[in-house]
Scaffold this motif. Structure first.
Motif, PDB file in Angstrom:
ATOM      1  N   ILE A   1      27.761  58.635 -33.730  1.00 19.97           N
ATOM      2  CA  ILE A   1      28.978  57.907 -34.081  1.00 19.97           C
ATOM      3  C   ILE A   1      28.832  56.468 -33.610  1.00 19.97           C
ATOM      4  N   CYS A   2      28.776  55.545 -34.540  1.00 23.86           N
ATOM      5  CA  CYS A   2      28.637  54.121 -34.224  1.00 23.86           C
ATOM      6  C   CYS A   2      30.031  53.513 -34.149  1.00 23.86           C
ATOM      7  N   ASN A   3      30.523  53.396 -32.932  1.00 21.86           N
ATOM      8  CA  ASN A   3      31.938  53.145 -32.694  1.00 21.86           C
ATOM      9  C   ASN A   3      32.254  51.736 -32.186  1.00 21.86           C
ATOM     10  N   ALA A   4      31.308  51.105 -31.497  1.00 24.99           N
ATOM     11  CA  ALA A   4      31.610  49.838 -30.833  1.00 24.99           C
ATOM     12  C   ALA A   4      31.920  48.727 -31.819  1.00 24.99           C
ATOM     13  N   GLY A   5      32.690  47.763 -31.369  1.00 23.32           N
ATOM     14  CA  GLY A   5      32.951  46.623 -32.239  1.00 23.32           C
ATOM     15  C   GLY A   5      33.828  45.581 -31.573  1.00 23.32           C
ATOM     16  N   ILE A   6      33.721  44.359 -32.072  1.00 23.18           N
ATOM     17  CA  ILE A   6      34.630  43.293 -31.673  1.00 23.18           C
ATOM     18  C   ILE A   6      35.258  42.735 -32.942  1.00 23.18           C
ATOM     19  N   MET A   7      36.372  42.078 -32.785  1.00 23.84           N
ATOM     20  CA  MET A   7      37.094  41.567 -33.954  1.00 23.84           C
ATOM     21  C   MET A   7      37.609  40.169 -33.655  1.00 23.84           C
ATOM     22  N   GLY A   8      37.268  39.234 -34.529  1.00 16.90           N
ATOM     23  CA  GLY A   8      37.743  37.875 -34.344  1.00 16.90           C
ATOM     24  C   GLY A   8      37.088  37.237 -33.132  1.00 16.90           C
ATOM     25  N   GLY A   9      37.880  36.518 -32.371  1.00 15.38           N
ATOM     26  CA  GLY A   9      37.346  35.861 -31.183  1.00 15.38           C
ATOM     27  C   GLY A   9      36.664  34.550 -31.512  1.00 15.38           C
ATOM     28  N   PRO A  10      36.283  33.810 -30.483  1.00 16.79           N
ATOM     29  CA  PRO A  10      35.647  32.504 -30.698  1.00 16.79           C
ATOM     30  C   PRO A  10      34.242  32.638 -31.255  1.00 16.79           C
ATOM     31  N   MET A  11      33.753  31.545 -31.822  1.00 18.33           N
ATOM     32  CA  MET A  11      32.377  31.519 -32.300  1.00 18.33           C
ATOM     33  C   MET A  11      31.433  31.773 -31.134  1.00 18.33           C
ATOM     34  N   GLY A  12      30.324  32.400 -31.425  1.00 15.03           N
ATOM     35  CA  GLY A  12      29.353  32.650 -30.367  1.00 15.03           C
ATOM     36  C   GLY A  12      28.111  33.313 -30.902  1.00 15.03           C
ATOM     37  N   LEU A  13      27.154  33.484 -29.993  1.00 18.85           N
ATOM     38  CA  LEU A  13      25.889  34.127 -30.332  1.00 18.85           C
ATOM     39  C   LEU A  13      25.640  35.277 -29.359  1.00 18.85           C
ATOM     40  N   THR A  14      24.942  36.299 -29.822  1.00 20.64           N
ATOM     41  CA  THR A  14      24.506  37.358 -28.920  1.00 20.64           C
ATOM     42  C   THR A  14      23.386  36.818 -28.039  1.00 20.64           C
ATOM     43  N   LYS A  15      22.942  37.630 -27.110  1.00 19.51           N
ATOM     44  CA  LYS A  15      21.845  37.220 -26.226  1.00 19.51           C
ATOM     45  C   LYS A  15      20.550  37.002 -27.002  1.00 19.51           C
ATOM     46  N   ASP A  16      20.467  37.565 -28.204  1.00 16.76           N
ATOM     47  CA  ASP A  16      19.287  37.398 -29.044  1.00 16.76           C
ATOM     48  C   ASP A  16      19.457  36.307 -30.090  1.00 16.76           C
ATOM     49  N   GLY A  17      20.609  35.627 -30.063  1.00 14.96           N
ATOM     50  CA  GLY A  17      20.805  34.481 -30.940  1.00 14.96           C
ATOM     51  C   GLY A  17      21.443  34.764 -32.285  1.00 14.96           C
ATOM     52  N   TYR A  18      22.000  35.963 -32.479  1.00 13.07           N
ATOM     53  CA  TYR A  18      22.670  36.284 -33.741  1.00 13.07           C
ATOM     54  C   TYR A  18      24.158  35.971 -33.649  1.00 13.07           C
ATOM     55  N   GLU A  19      24.764  35.649 -34.789  1.00 16.95           N
ATOM     56  CA  GLU A  19      26.222  35.476 -34.809  1.00 16.95           C
ATOM     57  C   GLU A  19      26.835  36.692 -34.127  1.00 16.95           C
ATOM     58  N   ILE A  20      27.770  36.477 -33.210  1.00 16.39           N
ATOM     59  CA  ILE A  20      28.122  37.530 -32.258  1.00 16.39           C
ATOM     60  C   ILE A  20      28.775  38.756 -32.892  1.00 16.39           C
ATOM     61  N   GLN A  21      29.649  38.561 -33.871  1.00 15.90           N
ATOM     62  CA  GLN A  21      30.264  39.729 -34.489  1.00 15.90           C
ATOM     63  C   GLN A  21      29.232  40.515 -35.305  1.00 15.90           C
TER      64      GLN A  21
END
Length: 306
Positions: A105-125
């Motif tokens: 079950i792939c459950n995690a997620g974020i919604m909206g929020g400020p612009m940002g990048l993951t630790k690997d440099g991808y758009e955060i959402q």
């Protein structure tokens, strides 16, 4: 394909004896935790889950122990903004040499929020909502495939959102390693829709590649979890106003996940499809029906996760 009548977890979830479930990002509240507690009542052999906060995880483990003491549970720390952390959690689970994995079950997620990048440099959402789940799925495919062969079935349940319909496509692959500040109207909501769109079309392509694994994308409904309540005031008002009259209680928000994870397959679920609550088959949007996009996202994702 439709489910006739209301879904009742007490009556409609079959005996889960012997089955193994894995769920991502379970906190002290929200859909992930509620899903685990409900599954535990039906007696699976094992439930494994990830999360960022050990204290929260210990609380979930304690609650499961109280309601279902014979169900084995395990927690693996994971920060889904880091692919290295996702790999670490997957390695930790696989190092226990599990003999089966019936449902991921792939459950995690974020919604909206400020612009940002993951630790690997991808758009955060995009990185959290899509790429982290895809890496988990990729790592567990051999075990899911073996489970399907030996025990008759295995499933991947992706929690998407009706918000995927907001994204008109196509994906801008050259911009997924940027904050996508110029993505267009709606900004943060366009980026959210994009991440959920990617989940849907990747699920369809995954179903094509692995015909013995049932893959579904489900919209849980409008549930005012921390995804909503944790939004800034104006964003919170926006979400509530645009979904007025649609919200359901937390427990009911898990019904579509539970349906997809446990309902007998025969004639009930079409792999690669999208389902709204509860068990209501939805046609892909025009943009999400583009098989060329499915293939291109698959190839791009394979390159990113090499």
């Amino acid at each position: 394909m439709e489910t006739k009548g209301a879904f009742n977890p007490e009556k409609d979830i079959p005996d889960l004896a012997g089955k193994v479930f894995s769920s991502q990002e379970v906190g002290t509240s929200g859909l992930g935790k509620q899903t685990i507690l409900t599954l535990a009542k039906h007696g699976p052999k094992h439930i494994a889950f990830t999360g960022r906060n050990k204290k929260n995880a210990d609380s979930v483990l304690s609650e499961v122990k109280k309601i279902a003491p014979h169900v084995e549970t395990a927690y693996y720390e994971c920060d889904q903004s880091s692919l290295a952390s996702v790999n670490g959690a997957a390695n930790a689970f696989l190092s226990t040499e599990p003999t089966r994995l019936d449902v991921l079950i792939c459950n995690a997620g974020i919604m909206g929020g400020p612009m940002g990048l993951t630790k690997d440099g991808y758009e955060i959402q995009f990185g959290i909502n899509f790429l982290a789940h895809t890496l988990f799925t990729k790592r567990f495919i051999p075990l899911l495939d073996r489970t399907a062969t030996e025990f008759g079935e295995a499933r991947v349940v992706n929690l998407t959102s009706s918000g995927y319909t907001m994204f008109p496509g196509p994906l801008s692959f050259d911009e997924l390693k940027t904050t996508q500040k110029n993505i267009g109207m709606g900004g943060k909501w366009a980026r959210y829709g994009q991440s959920k769109f990617a989940q849907v079309i990747f699920g369809s392509q995954l179903a094509k590649h692995y015909s013995n694994i049932t893959v579904v994308s489900i919209h849980p409904g409008v549930v005012h979890t921390n995804l909503v309540e944790g939004q800034p005031f104006l964003d919170r008002i926006f979400v509530k106003m645009t979904t007025i009259g649609q919200s359901v209680p937390l427990e009911q928000g898990t019904y579509n996940t539970l349906w997809a994870a446990t309902i007998p397959l025969q004639g009930s679920i079409e792999s690669g499809s999208v389902y709204y609550p509860v068990g209501q088959h939805q046609k892909h949007t025009k943009a999400a029906s583009d098989a060329g996009q499915w293939k291109r996202l698959w190839e791009w994702t394979e390159q990113q996760l090499e």
